[in-house]
Design a protein around this motif. Structure first.
Motif, PDB file in Angstrom:
ATOM      1  N   ASN A 200       5.912  -8.478   0.893  1.00  0.00           N
ATOM      2  CA  ASN A 200       5.690  -7.033   0.804  1.00  0.00           C
ATOM      3  C   ASN A 200       4.227  -6.752   1.128  1.00  0.00           C
ATOM      4  O   ASN A 200       3.369  -6.894   0.277  1.00  0.00           O
ATOM      5  CB  ASN A 200       5.974  -6.525  -0.612  1.00  0.00           C
ATOM      6  CG  ASN A 200       7.147  -7.243  -1.237  1.00  0.00           C
ATOM      7  OD1 ASN A 200       8.282  -7.027  -0.848  1.00  0.00           O
ATOM      8  ND2 ASN A 200       6.874  -8.124  -2.180  1.00  0.00           N
ATOM      9  N   ARG A 201       3.971  -6.360   2.353  1.00  0.00           N
ATOM     10  CA  ARG A 201       2.591  -6.063   2.738  1.00  0.00           C
ATOM     11  C   ARG A 201       2.547  -4.663   3.327  1.00  0.00           C
ATOM     12  O   ARG A 201       3.528  -4.209   3.898  1.00  0.00           O
ATOM     13  CB  ARG A 201       2.109  -7.050   3.798  1.00  0.00           C
ATOM     14  CG  ARG A 201       1.764  -8.427   3.274  1.00  0.00           C
ATOM     15  CD  ARG A 201       1.306  -9.259   4.443  1.00  0.00           C
ATOM     16  NE  ARG A 201       0.622 -10.468   4.018  1.00  0.00           N
ATOM     17  CZ  ARG A 201      -0.026 -11.270   4.875  1.00  0.00           C
ATOM     18  NH1 ARG A 201      -0.067 -10.982   6.164  1.00  0.00           N
ATOM     19  NH2 ARG A 201      -0.622 -12.358   4.438  1.00  0.00           N
ATOM     20  N   ASN A 202       1.379  -4.045   3.199  1.00  0.00           N
ATOM     21  CA  ASN A 202       1.295  -2.685   3.725  1.00  0.00           C
ATOM     22  C   ASN A 202      -0.118  -2.359   4.192  1.00  0.00           C
ATOM     23  O   ASN A 202      -0.701  -1.368   3.786  1.00  0.00           O
ATOM     24  CB  ASN A 202       1.745  -1.696   2.635  1.00  0.00           C
ATOM     25  CG  ASN A 202       2.053  -0.322   3.196  1.00  0.00           C
ATOM     26  OD1 ASN A 202       2.114  -0.147   4.405  1.00  0.00           O
ATOM     27  ND2 ASN A 202       2.235   0.649   2.324  1.00  0.00           N
TER      28      ASN A 202
ATOM     29  N   THR B 283       9.866  -5.735  10.166  1.00  0.00           N
ATOM     30  CA  THR B 283      10.830  -5.610   9.073  1.00  0.00           C
ATOM     31  C   THR B 283      11.908  -6.636   9.389  1.00  0.00           C
ATOM     32  O   THR B 283      12.499  -6.599  10.471  1.00  0.00           O
ATOM     33  CB  THR B 283      11.439  -4.197   9.044  1.00  0.00           C
ATOM     34  OG1 THR B 283      10.363  -3.251   9.076  1.00  0.00           O
ATOM     35  CG2 THR B 283      12.281  -3.986   7.799  1.00  0.00           C
TER      36      THR B 283
ATOM     37  N   THR C 170       8.893  -6.867   4.534  1.00  0.00           N
ATOM     38  CA  THR C 170       8.451  -5.620   5.151  1.00  0.00           C
ATOM     39  C   THR C 170       6.937  -5.652   5.273  1.00  0.00           C
ATOM     40  O   THR C 170       6.244  -6.194   4.415  1.00  0.00           O
ATOM     41  CB  THR C 170       8.886  -4.386   4.342  1.00  0.00           C
ATOM     42  OG1 THR C 170       8.200  -3.240   4.864  1.00  0.00           O
ATOM     43  CG2 THR C 170       8.544  -4.505   2.871  1.00  0.00           C
TER      44      THR C 170
ATOM     45  N   SER D 198       5.486  -2.645   5.828  1.00  0.00           N
ATOM     46  CA  SER D 198       5.110  -1.247   5.613  1.00  0.00           C
ATOM     47  C   SER D 198       5.383  -0.780   4.187  1.00  0.00           C
ATOM     48  O   SER D 198       5.540   0.410   3.943  1.00  0.00           O
ATOM     49  CB  SER D 198       5.829  -0.354   6.623  1.00  0.00           C
ATOM     50  OG  SER D 198       7.223  -0.477   6.484  1.00  0.00           O
ATOM     51  N   SER D 199       5.422  -1.724   3.243  1.00  0.00           N
ATOM     52  CA  SER D 199       5.495  -1.355   1.824  1.00  0.00           C
ATOM     53  C   SER D 199       4.974  -2.526   1.007  1.00  0.00           C
ATOM     54  O   SER D 199       5.355  -3.671   1.251  1.00  0.00           O
ATOM     55  CB  SER D 199       6.925  -1.044   1.402  1.00  0.00           C
ATOM     56  OG  SER D 199       6.999  -1.040  -0.019  1.00  0.00           O
ATOM     57  N   ALA D 200       4.096  -2.202   0.071  1.00  0.00           N
ATOM     58  CA  ALA D 200       3.521  -3.274  -0.757  1.00  0.00           C
ATOM     59  C   ALA D 200       4.167  -3.323  -2.134  1.00  0.00           C
ATOM     60  O   ALA D 200       3.612  -3.887  -3.070  1.00  0.00           O
ATOM     61  CB  ALA D 200       2.012  -3.102  -0.878  1.00  0.00           C
ATOM     62  N   ASN D 201       5.332  -2.736  -2.279  1.00  0.00           N
ATOM     63  CA  ASN D 201       6.041  -2.795  -3.560  1.00  0.00           C
ATOM     64  C   ASN D 201       6.214  -4.254  -3.984  1.00  0.00           C
ATOM     65  O   ASN D 201       6.824  -5.036  -3.258  1.00  0.00           O
ATOM     66  CB  ASN D 201       7.409  -2.111  -3.383  1.00  0.00           C
ATOM     67  CG  ASN D 201       8.134  -1.969  -4.693  1.00  0.00           C
ATOM     68  OD1 ASN D 201       8.171  -2.902  -5.492  1.00  0.00           O
ATOM     69  ND2 ASN D 201       8.710  -0.828  -4.934  1.00  0.00           N
TER      70      ASN D 201
ATOM     71  N   ARG E  92       7.884  -6.898  -5.065  1.00  0.00           N
ATOM     72  CA  ARG E  92       9.204  -7.364  -5.481  1.00  0.00           C
ATOM     73  C   ARG E  92       9.173  -8.754  -6.099  1.00  0.00           C
ATOM     74  O   ARG E  92       9.964  -9.077  -6.960  1.00  0.00           O
ATOM     75  CB  ARG E  92      10.155  -7.381  -4.277  1.00  0.00           C
ATOM     76  CG  ARG E  92      10.568  -6.006  -3.825  1.00  0.00           C
ATOM     77  CD  ARG E  92      11.517  -6.098  -2.654  1.00  0.00           C
ATOM     78  NE  ARG E  92      10.845  -6.509  -1.424  1.00  0.00           N
ATOM     79  CZ  ARG E  92      11.471  -6.650  -0.267  1.00  0.00           C
ATOM     80  NH1 ARG E  92      12.760  -6.448  -0.183  1.00  0.00           N
ATOM     81  NH2 ARG E  92      10.805  -6.994   0.822  1.00  0.00           N
TER      82      ARG E  92
ATOM     83  N   TYR F 159      -2.287  -9.790  -2.842  1.00  0.00           N
ATOM     84  CA  TYR F 159      -1.003 -10.282  -2.332  1.00  0.00           C
ATOM     85  C   TYR F 159      -0.945 -11.795  -2.496  1.00  0.00           C
ATOM     86  O   TYR F 159       0.011 -12.342  -3.029  1.00  0.00           O
ATOM     87  CB  TYR F 159      -0.831  -9.895  -0.861  1.00  0.00           C
ATOM     88  CG  TYR F 159       0.383 -10.530  -0.219  1.00  0.00           C
ATOM     89  CD1 TYR F 159       1.640  -9.943  -0.342  1.00  0.00           C
ATOM     90  CD2 TYR F 159       0.278 -11.735   0.475  1.00  0.00           C
ATOM     91  CE1 TYR F 159       2.751 -10.535   0.207  1.00  0.00           C
ATOM     92  CE2 TYR F 159       1.391 -12.336   1.029  1.00  0.00           C
ATOM     93  CZ  TYR F 159       2.623 -11.736   0.896  1.00  0.00           C
ATOM     94  OH  TYR F 159       3.721 -12.326   1.440  1.00  0.00           O
TER      95      TYR F 159
END
Lengths: 181, 531
Positions: free
Chosen positions: B259-261, B358, B380, B382-385, B387, B458
């Motif tokens: 999860n990187r953004n 993605t 992804t 485009s989101s650093a959520n 998980r 991250y």
């Protein structure tokens, strides 16, 4: 010379305090035992907060300090970054809370206990006050704006400081012959 | 008589009032005792009873002083620089900046961690890079006196062609941190020249290259290490114990995630202002790539952001899936999957790249000992959520990394499953609550340091930036390089040797192949082929 005059002044203040405060709080039993109960409850809270930290080998004041906001956040950061200062801070908290707890529960030097306790809690308040615009990593267990339970407990300790009860109910009674009865 | 009685009464009242705190304290102690007893029972049910080995893994035995080794670096880019720092050599620009950061922010321990790392008794004697500026930085690092172990004995020599470095008999071992499309050729050349090899992940760009590397390492018997520093992370070793003990129960599903953004996280790296036809050997760079282009603006972009094209690497597969796959392989010994399939696309970074931003891949292990296992990778850019990764067992789930807050760096939490068979009794009598973890592990929780940038966070959550040995913060990259050098000296196998490296390389190659061909890929273990 100077020392004896300071001592004299201190004694006269102490005497006046005793004379003005004590008879009034003793005159109404409900008021008096209300204050004693408050002392026991706050003492109990301090004692467990202290002992719980002493019993937990992983407890550290670092997490709280790291989340500090407002004017003391810089000091908080330098404490965390210095292992010696952090250790001192950890011990001061663990033992400070425990000793204040013992002092309030047993009524031993309770006025000083209340004063030290007030100082400790005011530090917790000032290192992380719930002011508008400050946000903290750890969620609160209630909703606060400017006033939180720390501030209230500190204020309650101030009440215990100015309305001392330990010379009637507590070990301090044995040290103050003139207040017996 | 009456007077005396009165006096005794008074004294008794006095005593009672004076000791009024005693019953309060007694009641307090009674409660405290009950609480301590209950906590103890709870703990014995959750911890000592469950986890056999409670101590952290021991510090790797220090043998770094036994024999001095000469090493060379091929590919001194960002990662190459970090690896060489792991061996004890940093550029003056790096040490200046790190010490300044430490001065400015007392929580920044990067400089301290570097300066207190063990001196590995090696010299950096050769640097090879196709970009002159980087090669010069490598030379600078080799002679920087600010390092653990003091003034370096030699200054490295610059080798425009890595083949010349391999011809130098004084060099014992090489670290290879070039883009992926060069790995296979250099590893094979180095092994044939008798040099021990540390190569960065992903191992290769293609499946065939992985087979070639495996064979040459086995034939020559060199000491080989793949750059998965997660192999040194304490939490992974702890997780392995827990899985092996069967505390999670049968595991049929494992989820791993990226999860990187941020542009950096998506490999949109800076194009160096000094990069031009004179300073970059572009023709050599693109020699092993399937598609060639002339030097120009596009080539510059490709040189510095090579991870965005299948010509030079495999994008998410070799860069990030490889790390998490290897961590799960380390914990669960899953080996090579039977089938892999993957889908995805370029949905966010429409900057000319051809690797997906993605991407989801599934790996099937129908013959796994727990009855069968699916490994699911979801990525992804485009989101650093956060998980995190999850090992989902019938009895408990282990959530690794990605936890929010709590200051936990690369720890994990094990939570019992509501319908667990193993913990049924404990769940029924309320000893285990499935809403709370039965075990959490966050090493170094008393040692706080400020991991600031998004990318650092991250990696820290994945356990790739720092690990702890005896409560002291160490860089796992340093431990991984040390593990390799010690293995060379001892003639032992390092933690990420060619056997496990081959697992990672084949799994990643299968997923890449599936994406490129749009079909499910099967591994034929007997003939070592992808079908």
């Amino acid at each position: 010379m100077l020392y004896s005059s300071i001592l004299e002044r201190f004694n006269s203040i102490r005497e006046r305090e005793m004379n003005t405060l004590n008879p009034s709080i003793k005159s109404n039993q409900y008021q008096f035992y209300g204050l004693v109960t408050l002392r026991f409850l706050i003492g109990w809270h301090f004692l467990y907060e202290g002992i719980a930290k002493l019993l937990n080998p992983y407890w550290s004041s670092a997490a709280y300090l790291l989340d500090s906001k407002w004017i003391f956040s810089g000091i908080a950061k330098s404490i965390v970054s210095n292992p010696t200062l952090l250790t001192i801070s950890d011990y001061l908290n663990m033992w400070g809370l425990t000793l204040v707890g013992i002092s309030l529960v047993f009524g031993l030097f309770s006025r000083y206990g209340a004063l030290v306790g007030m100082g400790l809690i005011m530090m917790y308040y000032l290192f992380a006050p719930p002011l508008v615009g400050l946000e903290y990593g750890k969620p609160n267990e209630g909703s606060y704006i400017v006033v939180n339970k720390n501030l209230i407990e500190a204020c309650a300790l101030w009440v215990l400081y100015v309305f001392p009860t330990s010379q009637y109910i507590g070990i301090d009674r044995f040290m103050n012959n003139e207040t017996k009865n | 008589m009456a007077n005396k009685k009165n006096k005794t009464n008074l004294e008794r009242r006095d005593l009672l009032k004076g000791l009024a705190g005693v019953p309060v304290a007694g009641f307090f102690l009674l409660n405290l005792w009950q609480k301590i007893r209950r906590d103890k029972i709870k703990k014995s049910n959750l911890l000592s009873d469950l986890v056999q080995e409670k101590k952290a893994p021991a510090v790797v035995k220090s043998v770094s002083n036994s024999r001095q080794l000469n090493i060379g670096i091929i590919g001194y880019g960002g990662r190459g620089g970090h690896l060489v720092r792991g061996a004890g050599f940093a550029t003056t620009a790096w040490t200046d900046k790190a010490s300044e950061n430490a001065r400015k922010n007392k929580l920044d321990k990067q400089f301290e961690t570097f300066m207190t790392q063990e001196d590995l008794n090696c010299s950096l004697v050769g640097v090879s890079d196709l970009f002159d500026v980087r090669a010069d930085q490598g030379i600078d690092a080799s002679k920087n006196e600010t390092r653990p172990g003091g003034k370096p004995a030699v200054t490295a020599k610059k080798y425009p062609r890595y083949q010349d470095m391999l011809a130098n008999d004084e060099i014992d071992a090489v670290i290879i941190a070039t883009p992926d499309h060069w790995h296979a050729k250099i590893v094979i050349d180095a092994a044939k020249a008798g040099k021990h090899v540390y190569v960065e992940k992903g191992l290769t760009r293609t499946f065939d290259e992985a087979v070639d590397i495996y064979d040459v390492v086995k034939e020559t018997g060199i000491t080989f290490q793949l750059g998965h520093q997660n192999r040194q992370v304490e939490a992974n070793e702890k997780a392995k114990q827990i899985y092996r003990q069967g505390l999670l129960g049968p595991v049929n599903l494992v989820e791993i995630a990226t999860n990187r953004n941020s542009p950096w996280g998506a490999w949109v790296w800076n194009i160096h202002p000094k990069g031009n036809a004179k300073t970059i050997d572009w023709e050599t760079f693109q020699e092993p790539s399937p598609n060639k282009i002339p030097f120009g603006e596009e080539a510059l972009k490709r040189f510095f952001r090579w991870r965005c094209w299948f010509d030079y690497g495999t994008g998410l597969s070799g860069d990030l899936l490889s790390h998490d796959f290897d961590a799960i392989n380390q914990i669960m010994d899953i080996g090579i999957p039977k089938y892999a399939s993957s889908t995805g696309g370029v949905y966010f970074y429409k900057d000319g790249r051809d690797v997906p931003d993605t991407w989801n891949a599934t790996f099937e292990y129908p013959d796994h000992k727990d009855g069968g296992l699916t490994l699911l990778y979801s990525a992804t850019l485009s989101s650093a959520n956060p998980r995190g990764n999850r090992i989902m067992g019938h009895d408990a789930t282990m959530q690794m990394g990605g936890q929010s807050g709590g200051g936990s760096i690369h720890g994990f939490a094990v939570t019992a499953d509501e319908y667990s068979t193993q913990y049924k009794e404990r769940l029924n009598n309320g000893m285990i609550n499935p809403s709370y973890p039965i075990m959490t592990y966050s090493p170094g929780s008393k040692d706080i340091d400020g991991v600031t940038s998004a990318t650092s966070k991250y990696f820290a959550n994945k356990g790739l930036l720092y690990t702890y040995r005896d409560g002291k913060r160490v860089d796992p990259t340093h431990l991984h390089v040390k593990d390799w050098l010690d293995s060379i000296r001892n003639g032992t196998q390092p933690r990420c040797n060619v056997d496990v490296a081959y697992h990672e390389a084949v799994a990643c190659a299968m997923a890449t192949e599936s994406y490129l061909t749009g079909r499910r890929v099967e591994y034929d273990a007997k003939n070592r082929k992808l079908i």
